[in-house]
Design a protein around this motif. Structure first.
Motif, mmCIF file in Angstrom:
data_model
loop_
_atom_site.group_PDB
_atom_site.id
_atom_site.type_symbol
_atom_site.label_atom_id
_atom_site.label_comp_id
_atom_site.label_asym_id
_atom_site.label_seq_id
_atom_site.Cartn_x
_atom_site.Cartn_y
_atom_site.Cartn_z
ATOM 1 N N ALA A 150 -4.034 -68.526 -0.800
ATOM 2 C CA ALA A 150 -5.142 -68.579 -2.020
ATOM 3 C C ALA A 150 -6.026 -67.268 -2.105
ATOM 4 N N ALA A 151 -6.169 -66.564 -1.194
ATOM 5 C CA ALA A 151 -6.816 -65.333 -1.325
ATOM 6 C C ALA A 151 -6.072 -64.297 -2.217
ATOM 7 N N ALA A 152 -4.730 -64.038 -1.645
ATOM 8 C CA ALA A 152 -3.989 -63.392 -2.494
ATOM 9 C C ALA A 152 -3.609 -63.546 -4.075
ATOM 10 N N GLU A 153 -3.657 -64.758 -4.169
ATOM 11 C CA GLU A 153 -3.696 -65.391 -5.705
ATOM 12 C C GLU A 153 -4.958 -65.123 -6.449
ATOM 13 N N ALA A 154 -6.295 -65.274 -5.665
ATOM 14 C CA ALA A 154 -7.480 -64.961 -6.416
ATOM 15 C C ALA A 154 -7.294 -63.590 -6.755
ATOM 16 N N GLY A 155 -6.910 -62.546 -5.905
ATOM 17 C CA GLY A 155 -7.204 -61.408 -6.290
ATOM 18 C C GLY A 155 -8.572 -60.797 -6.277
ATOM 19 N N ASP A 156 -9.421 -61.502 -6.834
ATOM 20 C CA ASP A 156 -11.045 -61.042 -6.669
ATOM 21 C C ASP A 156 -11.747 -61.918 -5.873
ATOM 22 N N LEU A 157 -12.131 -61.638 -4.686
ATOM 23 C CA LEU A 157 -12.769 -62.497 -3.663
ATOM 24 C C LEU A 157 -13.690 -61.777 -3.039
ATOM 25 N N LEU A 158 -14.587 -62.778 -2.233
ATOM 26 C CA LEU A 158 -15.780 -62.188 -1.438
ATOM 27 C C LEU A 158 -15.807 -62.909 -0.241
ATOM 28 N N TYR A 159 -15.759 -62.221 0.846
ATOM 29 C CA TYR A 159 -15.784 -62.560 2.306
ATOM 30 C C TYR A 159 -16.925 -62.716 2.654
ATOM 31 N N LEU A 160 -17.794 -63.601 3.136
ATOM 32 C CA LEU A 160 -18.916 -63.528 3.604
ATOM 33 C C LEU A 160 -18.855 -64.033 5.110
ATOM 34 N N LYS A 161 -19.366 -63.060 6.223
ATOM 35 C CA LYS A 161 -19.311 -63.480 7.547
ATOM 36 C C LYS A 161 -20.943 -63.721 7.917
ATOM 37 N N ILE A 162 -21.086 -65.012 8.483
ATOM 38 C CA ILE A 162 -22.294 -65.150 8.989
ATOM 39 C C ILE A 162 -22.041 -65.239 10.663
ATOM 40 N N GLY A 163 -22.347 -64.373 11.111
ATOM 41 C CA GLY A 163 -22.301 -64.253 12.737
ATOM 42 C C GLY A 163 -23.832 -63.851 13.371
ATOM 43 N N GLY A 199 -17.433 -58.708 2.323
ATOM 44 C CA GLY A 199 -16.415 -57.696 2.082
ATOM 45 C C GLY A 199 -15.886 -58.173 0.783
ATOM 46 N N LEU A 200 -15.902 -57.159 -0.116
ATOM 47 C CA LEU A 200 -15.501 -57.603 -1.462
ATOM 48 C C LEU A 200 -13.902 -57.029 -1.776
ATOM 49 N N VAL A 201 -13.145 -57.870 -2.231
ATOM 50 C CA VAL A 201 -11.784 -57.450 -2.800
ATOM 51 C C VAL A 201 -11.630 -57.564 -4.403
ATOM 52 N N SER A 235 -22.880 -64.251 -9.637
ATOM 53 C CA SER A 235 -22.877 -64.093 -10.978
ATOM 54 C C SER A 235 -22.590 -62.843 -11.321
ATOM 55 N N PHE A 236 -22.798 -61.809 -10.491
ATOM 56 C CA PHE A 236 -22.638 -60.284 -10.897
ATOM 57 C C PHE A 236 -21.196 -60.011 -10.889
ATOM 58 N N TYR A 237 -20.444 -60.425 -9.628
ATOM 59 C CA TYR A 237 -19.290 -59.964 -9.264
ATOM 60 C C TYR A 237 -17.919 -61.055 -9.967
ATOM 61 N N ASN A 238 -18.514 -62.156 -10.088
ATOM 62 C CA ASN A 238 -17.415 -63.077 -10.485
ATOM 63 C C ASN A 238 -16.099 -63.284 -9.957
ATOM 64 N N PRO A 239 -16.371 -63.441 -8.497
ATOM 65 C CA PRO A 239 -14.959 -63.656 -7.917
ATOM 66 C C PRO A 239 -14.311 -65.133 -8.300
ATOM 67 N N GLY A 240 -13.183 -65.314 -7.820
ATOM 68 C CA GLY A 240 -12.298 -66.350 -8.010
ATOM 69 C C GLY A 240 -12.410 -67.339 -6.718
ATOM 70 N N LEU A 241 -12.641 -66.721 -5.523
ATOM 71 C CA LEU A 241 -12.909 -67.329 -4.336
ATOM 72 C C LEU A 241 -13.914 -66.813 -3.477
ATOM 73 N N VAL A 242 -14.531 -67.629 -2.510
ATOM 74 C CA VAL A 242 -15.534 -67.077 -1.729
ATOM 75 C C VAL A 242 -15.136 -67.719 -0.383
ATOM 76 N N VAL A 243 -14.677 -66.844 0.609
ATOM 77 C CA VAL A 243 -14.283 -67.480 1.792
ATOM 78 C C VAL A 243 -15.428 -66.969 2.869
ATOM 79 N N LEU A 244 -15.769 -67.913 3.626
ATOM 80 C CA LEU A 244 -16.980 -68.114 4.570
ATOM 81 C C LEU A 244 -16.257 -67.964 5.943
#
Length: 422
Positions: free
Chosen positions: A199-212, A218-220, A328-337
């Motif tokens: 799903a991430a590969a298909e989105a191409g534009d994604l944002l990975y958000l880590k809450i530790g 991380g922006l792709v 809104s600024f980056y318009n990713p297709g997927l946000v991964v948490l």
């Protein structure tokens, strides 16, 4: 920086690496190259031992075309995912498949000599355990702090005392005589998700958000990690939020997002509530264990504790508000948490989703998916492995080592700034 033309080896090799067996006619179609050019490039890659035939595809008339694939056993790469309190070290083949790995507790605050010394020991042990293993080609490393990607050196990392400016690349390449690449842990997680989650590969534009313990992103973009000029793109844990205007962050500033919504902040506020009588459930946990962690706050919320649920909801709303701006600024297709706070329960995840969908532009969220990481902590090791592989197969760099058949013994390849992977 202009990219080299993709009519050469890299384009053909990338297409073969991306598929589970492709044919020369399919490569001609996919790359828009002439049959002769594709045949020549495939012959070069076969001669170098990087590509092999793996059966034949169904014939559509005439001779059945050969199926081609990357020769995964041509070489090994090592990955090291170094966190604040633990590490994962592994060996993978040239396709990125992890063959052997080790996980153990570690304190990054012990300093680079202790931590990297242990990484070296684990890599050596894993290599010794693979009988008849191919040569080690390179090493990828993720660390929990800002990294100047071009030099692979940490820069003023808040939770990594003694690491500022430390030559991680030079140390590991000196030990193993291979090129080494280092990146911050969230970029590595984003890359691991990109390379292992369809799903991430298909989105191409994604944002990975880590809450530790802290918070980072991380922006792709277009299927590639976006690091920014100095390597610190996505460092959202230290953006200012009004709700934190009186809270001092571990970075030394006041008002940072992670100072009120990160795991360390949840543990701090949970302990305060436990000690003040505001949460009997957390008070019981504190009395039983002598400490209170972010995971304990989640446990209390699962037990129905109103104070814990309110804390997690607030943290999720604060993170979601900042994330909504990025969406809104980056318009990713997927946000991964990802990260311990997200994986520990659903309260933060639900609050983040509600906040993002409510506060982002409607067009930006029309097809947006917000999902928990399917890889979890394994994304870190996968990303470290692919950090090295992507760099080794980058335009320009591949052409430098392919004629000699292997990047082993050529640590200087990592310092080639003309062909840094995007």
């Amino acid at each position: 920086m202009s990219m080299p033309p993709r009519d050469g080896l890299v384009g053909v090799l990338d297409a073969i690496r991306a598929g589970e067996g492709v044919t020369q006619p399919r490569l001609v179609q996919r790359l828009g190259l002439g049959r002769t050019v594709v045949a020549q490039r495939v012959a070069q890659l076969e001669a170098a031992g990087l590509v092999v035939q793996d059966g034949v595809a169904p014939s559509s008339g005439g001779r059945a075309p050969r199926l081609l694939r990357l020769r995964a056993d041509a070489g090994l790469v090592a990955g090291a995912d170094i966190g604040a309190t633990g590490m994962a070290v592994g060996l993978a083949d040239a396709s990125g498949r992890v063959l052997a790995q080790a996980h153990e507790a570690a304190n990054v605050a012990d300093g680079p000599d202790a931590v990297l010394g242990r990484v070296e020991e684990l890599v050596a042990q894993l290599l010794d355990g693979l009988a008849g293993a191919p040569p080690l080609w390179g090493i990828g490393v993720g660390v929990p702090g800002p990294v100047e990607y071009a030099t692979s050196r940490p820069v003023a990392p808040p939770i990594m005392p003694g690491w500022d400016g430390y030559p991680i690349r030079e140390r590991l390449s000196g030990r193993f005589a291979v090129p080494v690449w280092v990146d911050n842990d969230v970029n590595v997680l984003a890359l691991g998700e990109l390379r292992t989650n369809p799903a991430a590969a298909e989105a191409g534009d994604l944002l990975y958000l880590k809450i530790g313990t802290g918070i980072g992103a991380g922006l792709v973009s277009g299927g590639r990690v976006h690091r920014g000029v100095n390597g610190c793109a996505g460092d959202i844990g230290h953006v200012a939020v009004a709700e934190a205007d009186s809270v001092i962050c571990r970075c030394g500033n006041v008002g940072c997002l992670e100072a009120v919504a990160g795991g360390a902040a949840l543990a701090r506020d949970g302990r305060r509530l436990a000690e003040s009588g505001g949460s009997p459930v957390m008070a019981d946990i504190l009395a039983a264990t002598g400490e209170l962690t972010a995971a304990d706050v989640t446990t209390a919320a699962e037990r129905g504790d109103p104070a814990a649920r309110a804390m997690l909801g607030r943290a999720g709303r604060l993170v979601g508000g900042t994330l909504a701006t990025l969406v809104s600024f980056y318009n990713p297709g997927l946000v991964v948490l990802g990260g311990g706070v997200v994986h520990a329960g659903d309260h933060v995840l639900a609050a983040i989703r509600e906040s993002v969908y409510r506060r982002s532009l409607p067009l930006a969220t029309r097809t947006l998916r917000i999902e928990r990481s399917v890889m979890g902590e394994a994304a870190g090791l996968a990303g470290a492995v692919h950090l090295a592989l992507d760099a080794l197969f980058a335009p320009g760099r591949l052409a430098r080592w392919l004629p000699v058949g292997s990047p082993a013994g050529r640590p200087e390849l990592a310092a080639d700034t003309e062909s840094l992977p995007a």
